[in-house]
Enzyme design. Structure first.
Site, mmCIF file in Angstrom:
data_model
loop_
_atom_site.group_PDB
_atom_site.id
_atom_site.type_symbol
_atom_site.label_atom_id
_atom_site.label_comp_id
_atom_site.label_asym_id
_atom_site.label_seq_id
_atom_site.Cartn_x
_atom_site.Cartn_y
_atom_site.Cartn_z
ATOM 1 N N CYS A 2 0.865 -1.188 0.000
ATOM 2 C CA CYS A 2 0.000 0.000 0.000
ATOM 3 C C CYS A 2 0.898 1.232 0.000
ATOM 4 C CB CYS A 2 -0.874 0.012 1.256
ATOM 5 S SG CYS A 2 -1.838 -1.475 1.458
ATOM 6 N N ARG A 27 1.714 1.586 -6.063
ATOM 7 C CA ARG A 27 1.966 0.648 -4.967
ATOM 8 C C ARG A 27 0.724 -0.170 -4.636
ATOM 9 N NH1 ARG A 27 6.486 1.909 -1.937
ATOM 10 N NH2 ARG A 27 5.644 0.754 -0.178
ATOM 11 N N TRP A 76 -3.645 -1.955 -1.386
ATOM 12 C CA TRP A 76 -3.516 -3.207 -2.141
ATOM 13 C C TRP A 76 -3.988 -4.266 -1.158
ATOM 14 C CZ3 TRP A 76 -1.362 -8.062 -2.377
ATOM 15 C CH2 TRP A 76 -1.245 -8.631 -3.659
ATOM 16 N N ASN A 102 0.600 0.359 6.127
ATOM 17 C CA ASN A 102 1.115 -0.456 5.022
ATOM 18 C C ASN A 102 1.830 -1.651 5.640
ATOM 19 O OD1 ASN A 102 2.281 -1.588 2.757
ATOM 20 N ND2 ASN A 102 4.067 -0.233 2.856
ATOM 21 N N GLY A 103 1.371 -2.850 5.307
ATOM 22 C CA GLY A 103 2.000 -4.047 5.874
ATOM 23 C C GLY A 103 0.947 -5.071 6.254
ATOM 24 N N GLU A 485 12.216 -13.300 -18.910
ATOM 25 C CA GLU A 485 11.801 -11.900 -18.718
ATOM 26 C C GLU A 485 10.732 -11.492 -19.735
ATOM 27 O OE1 GLU A 485 11.463 -7.986 -17.293
ATOM 28 O OE2 GLU A 485 11.893 -9.954 -16.431
ATOM 29 N N LYS A 489 6.994 -10.182 -18.665
ATOM 30 C CA LYS A 489 6.446 -8.873 -19.082
ATOM 31 C C LYS A 489 5.066 -9.048 -19.705
ATOM 32 C CE LYS A 489 8.361 -6.407 -17.172
ATOM 33 N NZ LYS A 489 9.333 -7.078 -16.400
ATOM 34 N N GLU A 492 2.410 -10.166 -16.991
ATOM 35 C CA GLU A 492 1.983 -9.226 -15.948
ATOM 36 C C GLU A 492 1.197 -8.039 -16.479
ATOM 37 O OE1 GLU A 492 5.041 -7.360 -13.604
ATOM 38 O OE2 GLU A 492 6.540 -7.663 -15.163
ATOM 39 N N HIS A 508 11.704 -32.011 -24.372
ATOM 40 C CA HIS A 508 11.391 -32.751 -23.144
ATOM 41 C C HIS A 508 9.997 -32.402 -22.625
ATOM 42 C CE1 HIS A 508 15.573 -33.883 -23.294
ATOM 43 N NE2 HIS A 508 15.867 -32.604 -23.428
ATOM 44 N N LYS A 607 3.937 -2.370 -7.203
ATOM 45 C CA LYS A 607 5.318 -2.117 -7.611
ATOM 46 C C LYS A 607 6.333 -2.740 -6.664
ATOM 47 C CE LYS A 607 8.529 -0.447 -10.163
ATOM 48 N NZ LYS A 607 8.780 -1.109 -11.413
HETATM 49 C C1 AGP Z 1 8.491 -6.915 -12.521
HETATM 50 O O1 AGP Z 1 8.024 -6.263 -13.617
HETATM 51 C C2 AGP Z 1 7.611 -6.909 -11.366
HETATM 52 N N1 AGP Z 1 7.212 -5.634 -10.986
HETATM 53 C C3 AGP Z 1 8.129 -7.726 -10.194
HETATM 54 O O2 AGP Z 1 8.346 -9.034 -10.634
HETATM 55 C C4 AGP Z 1 9.419 -7.202 -9.556
HETATM 56 O O3 AGP Z 1 10.487 -7.402 -10.405
HETATM 57 C C5 AGP Z 1 9.660 -7.956 -8.248
HETATM 58 O O4 AGP Z 1 8.565 -7.724 -7.404
HETATM 59 C C6 AGP Z 1 10.950 -7.515 -7.582
HETATM 60 O O5 AGP Z 1 10.852 -6.187 -7.172
HETATM 61 P P1 AGP Z 1 12.172 -5.430 -6.681
HETATM 62 O O6 AGP Z 1 13.133 -5.401 -7.828
HETATM 63 O O7 AGP Z 1 11.701 -4.077 -6.263
HETATM 64 O O8 AGP Z 1 12.717 -6.224 -5.518
#
Ligand code: AGP
Length: 612
Positions: A2, A27, A76, A102-103, A485, A489, A492, A508, A607
């Site tokens: 959050c 966030r 969140w 937040n937490g 990667e 992308k 997500e 395999h 994020k």
């Molecule tokens: C990647 O696009 C995502 N936002 C997520 O996988 C991110 O890389 C992961 O949460 C790690 O975050 P950080 O690099 O802030 O530790």
């Protein structure tokens, strides 16, 4: 997960808190709220709304709140659905105290049962609400911060909180344990925030709270203490990011802006880290003595998500350039493993935010076993940087898009430079060889620009495949993590099922997936495994799979095998992950925009994942 922001000063709090919430929206963005002390009536007025910040904005426009002390929150959801009742701020039974959090509070159920037995009335299903009722319980003839400290001692979990009360209307209190919280120090006004970009337009002076610290803010003063009430003195940190960096600058999305920022960021990083005359690589914040680095026996990389993929590239780099055995693991597994590491192990923790809970827990486990820890991180003063022995900042500027892009290529560049630095001080590579590599690396920013010049072509090709049901990404050797990667992308931001796979694994199992309804992105720049990738492409072609190839310029052979080729400039294969990722980011971006997805704030994501 959050975002929280607080304000105390001479201006209208709502005029600071609302724009602040907007900058925190990446966030968490399923509900939000604001609470302000109305000085005339000395009451707390709360406005909350499910949905994006613009819903709360509409509410406040219709019923503005006038007062200079307030707190706000964007959520969140972890405990309780994203409803108005579960949105923060939460208040006590007499509406004299308001709190944002937040937490996660792990022992909230037992506390809640006890408080209900004592007569407290709860209005939400959240874990958070127990905190404000606990404060209410202790807040008898003692200062707010003391009541808060008493309450926090009973909590198990992670938290950053902001609290206000009508009993002390000229006070804003905050505390952290496990979740990030910073103070913004202004002229005649002060701020609380989950991170710096939130109030960058009001101040550049920040104080990062450490674990188990409480801050008491007034208009023109502040004090910090630990959970036992002992005063703590802390230095201000100046963050010279300008607010423009935290804005879209004409791009439709932060993600596209950040993709296009990469050439400049990598160029700045290389200029900052490589001495033009001596070609010496410098890491001013990296405090681990060279002697220690010379004696390390193995490297262990720990990270999550996109940072984890950068780490896999790191593993290949350290083995081939430094001849050091390197392992990697996702942080959520690393933290619970029976780790065979000791003081001869260098742990490299990679994190854009520096606040990812699993990565923080991972380095704490590593340190318990005597390992030395280096953080590769993008956020100044973040928790990871303050708990690591050495820091390598990636200087990519604020990354707002939830899907990480520029931080990834900045992490890769930091890993290359650190590997050359290690290879140099351990005399594994002669400086002539290192300089040759550095020359090649210095060409990357221009080569990135060349790829981005073709983004129109990539957009057209990507949008053509936007309705396919699933994607497979294939790569080999140092571009196996590029395949991972690329798939992440797309997953997500477009929500299309996608898998990244080591191409050699196709026979395999995954080859069973191949048919004309599926696209296969094959990452095949010139490399020692190029021919192997070509045979993979032929296998897929013979099963009518739709192939999109990422290849090096003038590769005519691959063009014959598949009509859809995205060309990248030729570079040393060791640096190719820095170039192949641009088309992968753009493919995901253009497919997601074609499907009208919320590219900057994809569903269910946030994020920085500050809870386990
Ligand atoms: C990647 O696009 C995502 N936002 C997520 O996988 C991110 O890389 C992961 O949460 C790690 O975050 P950080 O690099 O802030 O530790």
């Amino acid at each position: 997960m959050c975002g929280i922001v607080g304000y105390i000063g001479k201006r209208q709090a709502q005029d600071i808190l609302l724009p602040g919430l907007k900058r925190l929206e990446y966030r968490g963005y399923d509900s939000s709220g604001i609470a302000i002390i109305l000085p005339e009536k000395n009451t707390i007025s709360v406005r909350k709304s499910p949905g994006k910040i613009r819903c709360l904005e509409r509410l406040i426009k219709s019923k503005p709140l006038s007062g200079g002390v307030g707190i706000a929150h964007t959520r969140w959801a972890t405990h309780g659905a994203p409803t108005k009742a579960n949105a923060h701020p939460h208040t006590d039974c007499n509406n004299e105290i308001a709190l944002v959090h937040n937490g996660i509070i792990e022992n909230y159920e037992t506390i809640k049962e006890q408080l209900i037995r004592e007569g407290h009335i709860f209005h939400s299903q959240t874990d958070t609400e127990v905190i404000v009722h606990l404060i209410e319980k202790f807040y008898k003839n003692i200062p707010l911060e003391e009541a808060l400290r008493k309450a926090l001692r009973l909590l198990i979990g992670s938290f950053a909180v902001g609290v206000i009360s009508t009993k002390e209307p000229n006070k804003l209190v905050g505390a952290r344990s496990g979740s990030p919280l910073i103070l913004g120090i202004g002229e005649g006004e002060n701020f609380l925030a989950s991170d710096a970009p939130v109030v960058l337009d009001a101040t550049k002076d920040f104080i990062f709270l450490d674990e188990n610290e409480v801050a008491v803010l007034a208009k023109d003063s502040f004090k910090i203490m630990d959970f036992d009430g002992k005063t703590v003195f802390k230095d201000k940190v100046r963050i010279n990011w300008d607010i423009a960096q935290a804005q879209k600058n004409g791009y439709p999305h932060f993600m596209l802006k950040e993709i296009n920022e990469q050439p400049k960021i990598i160029e700045n990083l290389l200029n900052a880290r490589i001495n033009k005359e001596t070609k010496k690589i410098n890491f001013e914040e990296q405090n681990i003595p060279e002697e220690n680095l010379k004696n390390i026996k193995n490297i262990f990389i720990v990270a999550c998500g996109t940072a984890y993929h950068a780490g896999i590239v790191g593993k290949y780099i350290f083995e081939s350039l430094c001849s050091i055995p390197a392992q990697i693991d996702v942080s959520s597994e690393f933290r619970y493993r029976d780790l065979l590491i000791d003081s001869n192990t260098l742990v490299i923790a990679i994190s854009q935010s520096g606040e990812t809970a699993d990565t923080l827990a991972g380095i704490r486990e590593a340190k318990k076993r005597g390992a030395q820890v280096i953080a590769i991180c993008n956020v100044l003063g973040s928790t990871l940087t303050r708990e690591s022995d050495g820091i390598i900042y990636t200087h990519a500027g604020p990354e707002i898009g939830v899907a990480s892009t520029k931080a990834y290529t900045a992490q890769l560049t930091a890993l290359y430079l650190f590997a050359f630095y290690l290879a140099g001080i351990r005399s594994v590579l002669p400086s002539s060889k290192i300089n040759k590599y550095l020359c090649e690396l210095r060409k990357i920013p221009k080569q990135m620009e060349a790829v981005l010049k073709e983004q129109g072509v990539i957009a057209k090709l990507s949008r053509k495949h936007a309705n396919l049901g699933s994607f497979l990404y294939l790569g080999r050797n140092i571009n196996y993590p590029s395949a991972l990667e690329g798939a992440l992308k797309l997953k997500e931001i477009s929500y299309i099922p996608a898998e990244g796979y080591a191409a050699g694994e196709m026979k395999h199992g995954p080859i069973a997936l191949i048919d004309e309804y599926r696209a296969v992105v094959c990452i095949a720049p010139w490399s020692k495994v190029y021919e192997k990738m070509i045979s993979n492409i032929q296998e897929i072609r013979s099963r009518k799979g739709k192939i999109i190839a990422i290849a090096s310029h003038n590769d005519k052979e691959i063009k014959e095998l598949t009509g859809e080729v995205i060309y990248i400039p030729k570079t040393d294969e060791i640096f190719s992950p820095l170039l192949v990722v641009l088309p992968l980011q753009l493919i995901a971006y253009h497919i997601a925009t074609k499907r009208a997805c919320d590219v900057d704030q994809p569903r269910n994501l946030a994020k920085s994942v500050t809870v386990e």
